[in-house]
Design a protein around this motif. Structure first.
Motif, PDB file in Angstrom:
ATOM      1  N   LEU A 153     -12.280  -1.397  -8.300  1.00 45.25           N
ATOM      2  CA  LEU A 153     -13.505  -0.894  -8.919  1.00 45.25           C
ATOM      3  C   LEU A 153     -13.400   0.584  -9.274  1.00 45.25           C
ATOM      4  CD1 LEU A 153     -15.999  -2.545  -6.395  1.00 45.25           C
ATOM      5  CD2 LEU A 153     -15.209  -3.479  -8.582  1.00 45.25           C
ATOM      6  N   TYR A 154     -12.651   1.317  -8.452  1.00 47.80           N
ATOM      7  CA  TYR A 154     -12.515   2.773  -8.629  1.00 47.80           C
ATOM      8  C   TYR A 154     -11.028   3.136  -8.585  1.00 47.80           C
ATOM      9  CZ  TYR A 154     -17.335   2.163  -7.124  1.00 47.80           C
ATOM     10  OH  TYR A 154     -18.620   1.727  -6.992  1.00 47.80           O
ATOM     11  N   PRO A 155     -10.308   2.933  -9.674  1.00 50.58           N
ATOM     12  CA  PRO A 155      -8.863   3.171  -9.664  1.00 50.58           C
ATOM     13  C   PRO A 155      -8.518   4.627  -9.380  1.00 50.58           C
ATOM     14  CG  PRO A 155      -9.664   2.760 -11.904  1.00 50.58           C
ATOM     15  CD  PRO A 155     -10.788   2.446 -10.980  1.00 50.58           C
ATOM     16  N   SER A 156      -7.405   4.811  -8.683  1.00 47.41           N
ATOM     17  CA  SER A 156      -6.948   6.143  -8.295  1.00 47.41           C
ATOM     18  C   SER A 156      -5.556   6.398  -8.852  1.00 47.41           C
ATOM     19  CB  SER A 156      -6.913   6.248  -6.767  1.00 47.41           C
ATOM     20  OG  SER A 156      -6.149   7.352  -6.348  1.00 47.41           O
ATOM     21  N   ALA A 157      -5.390   7.544  -9.504  1.00 48.12           N
ATOM     22  CA  ALA A 157      -4.074   7.902 -10.032  1.00 48.12           C
ATOM     23  C   ALA A 157      -3.043   8.025  -8.920  1.00 48.12           C
ATOM     24  CB  ALA A 157      -4.157   9.207 -10.818  1.00 48.12           C
ATOM     25  N   ASP A 158      -3.500   8.397  -7.718  1.00 47.30           N
ATOM     26  CA  ASP A 158      -2.570   8.545  -6.591  1.00 47.30           C
ATOM     27  C   ASP A 158      -2.072   7.198  -6.073  1.00 47.30           C
ATOM     28  OD1 ASP A 158      -2.603  11.324  -6.549  1.00 47.30           O
ATOM     29  OD2 ASP A 158      -4.401  11.388  -5.292  1.00 47.30           O
ATOM     30  N   SER A 213      -4.013   0.103  -7.529  1.00 50.37           N
ATOM     31  CA  SER A 213      -5.232  -0.011  -8.332  1.00 50.37           C
ATOM     32  C   SER A 213      -5.105  -1.119  -9.368  1.00 50.37           C
ATOM     33  CB  SER A 213      -5.533   1.325  -9.027  1.00 50.37           C
ATOM     34  OG  SER A 213      -5.783   2.352  -8.081  1.00 50.37           O
ATOM     35  N   ILE A 214      -3.943  -1.164 -10.036  1.00 54.17           N
ATOM     36  CA  ILE A 214      -3.694  -2.212 -11.022  1.00 54.17           C
ATOM     37  C   ILE A 214      -3.679  -3.577 -10.343  1.00 54.17           C
ATOM     38  CG2 ILE A 214      -1.931  -3.158 -12.578  1.00 54.17           C
ATOM     39  CD1 ILE A 214      -1.163  -0.208 -13.190  1.00 54.17           C
ATOM     40  N   GLY A 215      -3.009  -3.646  -9.192  1.00 54.60           N
ATOM     41  CA  GLY A 215      -2.904  -4.911  -8.470  1.00 54.60           C
ATOM     42  C   GLY A 215      -4.241  -5.446  -7.993  1.00 54.60           C
ATOM     43  N   VAL A 275       0.870  -1.186   0.000  1.00 57.07           N
ATOM     44  CA  VAL A 275       0.000   0.000   0.000  1.00 57.07           C
ATOM     45  C   VAL A 275       0.903   1.232   0.000  1.00 57.07           C
ATOM     46  CG1 VAL A 275      -1.882   1.209   1.154  1.00 57.07           C
ATOM     47  CG2 VAL A 275      -1.758  -1.290   1.254  1.00 57.07           C
ATOM     48  N   LYS A 276       1.170   1.716  -1.198  1.00 56.27           N
ATOM     49  CA  LYS A 276       2.099   2.831  -1.359  1.00 56.27           C
ATOM     50  C   LYS A 276       1.601   3.715  -2.488  1.00 56.27           C
ATOM     51  CE  LYS A 276       7.037   3.716  -2.158  1.00 56.27           C
ATOM     52  NZ  LYS A 276       8.332   3.093  -2.536  1.00 56.27           N
ATOM     53  N   GLY A 277       1.601   5.026  -2.262  1.00 57.80           N
ATOM     54  CA  GLY A 277       1.110   5.960  -3.259  1.00 57.80           C
ATOM     55  C   GLY A 277       2.061   6.105  -4.433  1.00 57.80           C
ATOM     56  N   GLY A 278       1.535   6.694  -5.503  1.00 59.17           N
ATOM     57  CA  GLY A 278       2.358   6.958  -6.676  1.00 59.17           C
ATOM     58  C   GLY A 278       1.516   7.070  -7.925  1.00 59.17           C
ATOM     59  N   LYS A 279       1.677   8.183  -8.643  1.00 58.53           N
ATOM     60  CA  LYS A 279       0.965   8.372  -9.901  1.00 58.53           C
ATOM     61  C   LYS A 279       1.622   7.519 -11.007  1.00 58.53           C
ATOM     62  CE  LYS A 279      -0.703  13.123  -9.044  1.00 58.53           C
ATOM     63  NZ  LYS A 279      -1.693  12.664  -8.138  1.00 58.53           N
ATOM     64  N   PRO A 280       0.920   7.302 -12.125  1.00 56.56           N
ATOM     65  CA  PRO A 280       1.468   6.433 -13.168  1.00 56.56           C
ATOM     66  C   PRO A 280       2.871   6.838 -13.619  1.00 56.56           C
ATOM     67  CG  PRO A 280      -0.810   6.965 -13.659  1.00 56.56           C
ATOM     68  CD  PRO A 280      -0.436   7.778 -12.455  1.00 56.56           C
ATOM     69  N   THR A 281       3.090   8.152 -13.779  1.00 56.74           N
ATOM     70  CA  THR A 281       4.375   8.604 -14.303  1.00 56.74           C
ATOM     71  C   THR A 281       5.488   8.560 -13.267  1.00 56.74           C
ATOM     72  OG1 THR A 281       3.695  10.886 -13.848  1.00 56.74           O
ATOM     73  CG2 THR A 281       3.371  10.064 -16.098  1.00 56.74           C
TER      74      THR A 281
END
Length: 216
Positions: free
Chosen positions: A143-148, A153-155, A91-97
């Motif tokens: 169900l509700y992916p988050s960019a953050d 979300s992918i996992g 459980v770690k934040g991070g945007k796609p880029t």
């Protein structure tokens, strides 16, 4: 050994240990698995003080080899796993880029691939006895992916699909696969208290009807 055995990968003071306790008070032996032996010993001591037969096996969900070794130990010392709960995730934040291919793969290993690897350790014996249960801890990000929280979300989306596809394949062989999709932040004393969420794992195990409970 007339008690059934539940193995919880990703033991911890939240959902993992409360699921272990729920099954433990219903006459299951419990094996807790995480990478922190000191914490595991404390968890086992607490469950034992509540009259639950509990054991600890150290393993790292980031390492399939470590998980294989843990399950070999579990089979040798405690027998067949009747219920597997996979509760590990990064459980770690991070945007796609902000991600790299390598960092995404390292997340995916813990969040999804090691769930499959753990399941593969118990499926052959469950198929042999034509009975067994595999439960995966999902999340709202499926169900509700988050960019953050892109990697999570992918996992969680992939884990949800793994649960459904495993369920489809294994149902004819007497094995039930389900997932509890936790659509909120787990916190004691709230609607998302881990003991309340643990009830849903037991509900899946007992009813064996729907393959997903969305806890919201």
């Amino acid at each position: 050994m007339n008690k059934k055995l539940i193995v919880v990968i990703g033991a911890g003071p939240g959902v993992g240990n409360h699921v272990a306790k729920k099954f433990g008070v219903n006459n299951f032996r419990v094996v807790l698995v995480s990478r922190n032996q000191v914490a595991l010993d404390q968890y086992v001591k607490k469950l034992s003080s509540e009259g639950i037969e509990a054991y600890a096996v150290e393993a790292d969900a980031a390492s399939p080899a470590s998980l294989t070794e843990a399950f070999d130990q579990i089979k040798k010392n405690y027998g067949t796993t009747d219920v597997l709960v996979y509760n590990a995730a990064i459980v770690k934040g991070g945007k796609p880029t902000s991600l790299t291919a390598e960092s995404l793969v390292s997340h995916f290993q813990v969040d999804v691939a090691s769930a499959l690897h753990s399941a593969l350790q118990v499926i052959p014996e469950q198929v042999e006895q034509k009975a067994g249960t595999i439960l995966l801890t999902g999340g709202a990000a499926a169900l509700y992916p988050s960019a953050d929280y892109t990697a999570l979300s992918i996992g969680k989306a992939a884990l949800r699909n793994l649960a459904f596809t495993l369920a489809e394949e294994l149902k004819p062989q007497g094995i039930f696969v389900g997932t509890v999709t936790i659509a909120g932040v787990v916190a004691p004393g709230t609607h998302f208290a881990p003991d309340l969420i643990a009830e849903k794992y037991w509900e899946l195990y007992e009813k064996r009807e729907e393959h997903e409970i969305v806890y919201s």
